[in-house]
Design a protein around this motif. Sequence first.
Motif, short mmCIF file in Angstrom:
data_model
loop_
_atom_site.label_atom_id
_atom_site.label_comp_id
_atom_site.label_asym_id
_atom_site.label_seq_id
_atom_site.Cartn_x
_atom_site.Cartn_y
_atom_site.Cartn_z
N ILE A 119 -8.56 43.39 -55.70
CA ILE A 119 -7.83 44.21 -56.66
C ILE A 119 -7.95 45.67 -56.21
O ILE A 119 -8.37 45.95 -55.09
CB ILE A 119 -8.34 44.01 -58.10
CG1 ILE A 119 -9.86 44.22 -58.18
CG2 ILE A 119 -8.00 42.61 -58.58
CD1 ILE A 119 -10.42 44.07 -59.57
N ASN A 179 4.94 41.00 -58.09
CA ASN A 179 3.67 40.29 -58.15
C ASN A 179 3.84 38.90 -57.56
O ASN A 179 4.73 38.15 -57.97
CB ASN A 179 3.24 40.21 -59.63
CG ASN A 179 1.94 39.47 -59.85
OD1 ASN A 179 1.19 39.23 -58.92
ND2 ASN A 179 1.69 39.12 -61.09
N PRO A 195 -3.92 36.19 -62.54
CA PRO A 195 -3.81 37.63 -62.71
C PRO A 195 -3.54 38.31 -61.37
O PRO A 195 -3.88 37.75 -60.32
CB PRO A 195 -5.19 38.02 -63.26
CG PRO A 195 -6.12 36.98 -62.71
CD PRO A 195 -5.30 35.71 -62.67
N PRO A 196 -2.92 39.50 -61.37
CA PRO A 196 -2.43 40.26 -62.51
C PRO A 196 -1.15 39.64 -63.05
O PRO A 196 -0.57 38.74 -62.43
CB PRO A 196 -2.18 41.64 -61.92
CG PRO A 196 -1.81 41.36 -60.51
CD PRO A 196 -2.67 40.20 -60.09
N GLY A 224 2.78 43.33 -61.87
CA GLY A 224 1.33 43.28 -61.91
C GLY A 224 0.69 44.36 -62.74
O GLY A 224 -0.50 44.68 -62.56
N ARG A 241 -3.52 43.67 -66.17
CA ARG A 241 -4.64 43.00 -65.52
C ARG A 241 -5.12 41.80 -66.32
O ARG A 241 -5.70 40.87 -65.76
CB ARG A 241 -5.81 43.97 -65.32
CG ARG A 241 -5.56 45.13 -64.41
CD ARG A 241 -5.23 44.74 -62.99
NE ARG A 241 -6.05 43.69 -62.43
CZ ARG A 241 -5.84 43.11 -61.26
NH1 ARG A 241 -4.81 43.48 -60.52
NH2 ARG A 241 -6.63 42.16 -60.81
#
Length: 741
Positions: free
Chosen positions: A283, A532, A696-697, A702, A705
């Motif tokens: 991340i 994402n 996730p995200p 994205g 979180r």
Amino acid sequence: MRASAALLVVLGVGCSPMLPGVFEDDAVDLTVEDAGRPDAGLDVPDGGRDAGPEPLSAVVGPDRWVDVNVPTTFDASASRGAVEYEWSFGDGSAHVRSARPSVSHTYATPGRYRAVLRVFDRRHRSKSALQLVAAGFPTVGRFQSASTMTTIEGGVAVVVADADLLTFIEVNDGGFTRRQTPTCDEPVSIANLGAGEVAVACRSGTVALHLRSGRVDADLGRGSLPVAIVSTGTSLAVALNGTNQVTFLSRTGAILRVSAVDDPSGLAATPDGGVLVGRFRSIADGGLLTWLSPTAAAQPTTLAIDPQTSSDTEIGGIPNLLAHVAVSPDGKLAVVSSLQANVTEGSFRSTKPLTFETTLRAITSFVDVPTRLEQFDRRKQWDNRGAAGAVAFSPKGDFLYVAMTANRLIERYDVLDDAPAGTLFDVGADLRGLAVSDDGRFLFVDAQLSREVVIYDVSEMRALPSAPIARLPSVTVEPLSPQLLLGKKLFHDASDPRLTRDGYIACAQCHPDGEEDGLVWDFTDRGEGLRNSISLLGRAGAGDGPIHWSGNFDEIQDFEGDLRRAFGGMGLLRDTDWMVGTTSQSLGAPKAGLSADLDALAAYVSSLSTSPVNPFLLPDGGLPDDAARGRAIFERPSVGCAVCHQGARLTDSRFIDAGVPLLHDVGTLTPGSGQRLGMTLGGIDTPTLRGLWRTPPFLHDGSARTIGEVLQARNPANRHGQTSALSPAELAELKAYLKCL
């Protein structure tokens, strides 16, 4: 001094002419004639002169490993016709010349050195011989690294996930023998327990202990998803990716202790009896390693985000997919094998759009074990390689073998000189495991999708072999259909120029084993925006309707466009088919049926019809009480979640007209959301909520979180469900239900 500098000393370049150095008590000085010759230190031909009663020869032993700060004997007694012996040790120390054939020398610094022996006869003629010397710290053990294969007494053992199979390869005088036995479902990692016993971790939630007394299965719980296992010597450590835990087991399968670790994947035993754990997906704070010690609190190590601007040889970005870690035999160095994802560039995030060679790149990262700090300046980016996978140290730790999983090759890295030291090409498809025999002679490779254990003789320090000494089948009956096996190979391949240019991008590098990489990519230059990555598991290809957040594909075969454009490949379709009508367009004429290989790739993606088992459900698969109350809230008309997330698929995703998907603007669009196929983006395709707990995200960019952020911070105007009126208790129950899907 490194080898290159040592060579300068040997050749007398950039230093004084060969003069007497440090001598032993009975050393004989160089003659004036010899000391002044410009070729002193080099081989001198006989030139037709009488060589005397015995020919002159310089003979040293084989290339060798020595410990630093320990006196080492160099023996030239096998030389012939010599009356004097001169040694240059390659570390910048003075030459030693003596009438004795044996001398002692101590290396003070780790390195790979060129020790040169020069012998002289009574007529002052000379001959030379070279011995490579690898000097390093003393080894303290061989620390297991999680892999699909492990060395065992007399050979190697490997697991085959598609076949639920454990295969033993034994080395004997007559060659190699193989035996096989079934193991637990979806085996992905194996640990050596010693005495011919092994433990196998399976994604089904089981660890199978294959003991002399028989097989014992340890159930680690619904949805635990074991992905890696190693023996620490006193226990077994198992990375449970589904429940975010590392569990320590006894040799009988009893749970000893459990540690919470986010998204655990890569696993290696450490000198203190603990383990080093790699967080699989990274991340914003960078890559993350966690040190678990049996006697101390967990400690983190961050792998830094590389800030550099991309070029044709290196890129910036974040280390990601940390599935392979290893600790050197001297216990001083840890290595992490992964890819570096360039999520810092793109047409929206910077002025540089991503290209096939700047999107991602294989890296090897180095961490100092005593300080737990990354040695960032040593991070190695591998040009023309997309992702680095399994790793294994040589028994002395001077070489590191790195599998380039999708490139069908293995790189050897000289740890002492911090430099590449050879490549093994055309090894096999989907290289998942590496192991080196205790004597350092054999390198075993698991070519998972070639269904082979490939064996190399790597005993030679100076060069790698040109070919393996054996290729042994790891299965007897292929578990997949020919089309699915071909499609799976294509999905995991970056060596085929039809798929990508220069070996960089494979489908599996953003969708490892069909899942998602946890990253948000800038696809603005593709006519899209910040996107994402989506897991492919449970979607059965186009089973949930239009593909991607903007619904810009209607068949998996539309990825032909990505192969040709974003990946830089030549494509799986013939150019004549690609250029006909609207075939080259997303949502254009159907591509299915035009290429057997493209159809095989689509068939594999479409076979991913199941999601990982959910760990938040009860053992019988039912909903916990709070999740059951959350389901009622989810289905409450006044809340509105089920309006779009409807039916068994939990989505209303569909085409409402030819090439026109049903999209919704739920208030999450931003300038970074970009376009759809280069035109206005009016909304987002409704994603299924199946497997939400694992991906996730959240949201197309994205920007959330956590599930809580989706419901609250990213839904201020109640356009994504009427959630603002829910009480804290109701929000908690709704989140509990969403995690159970």
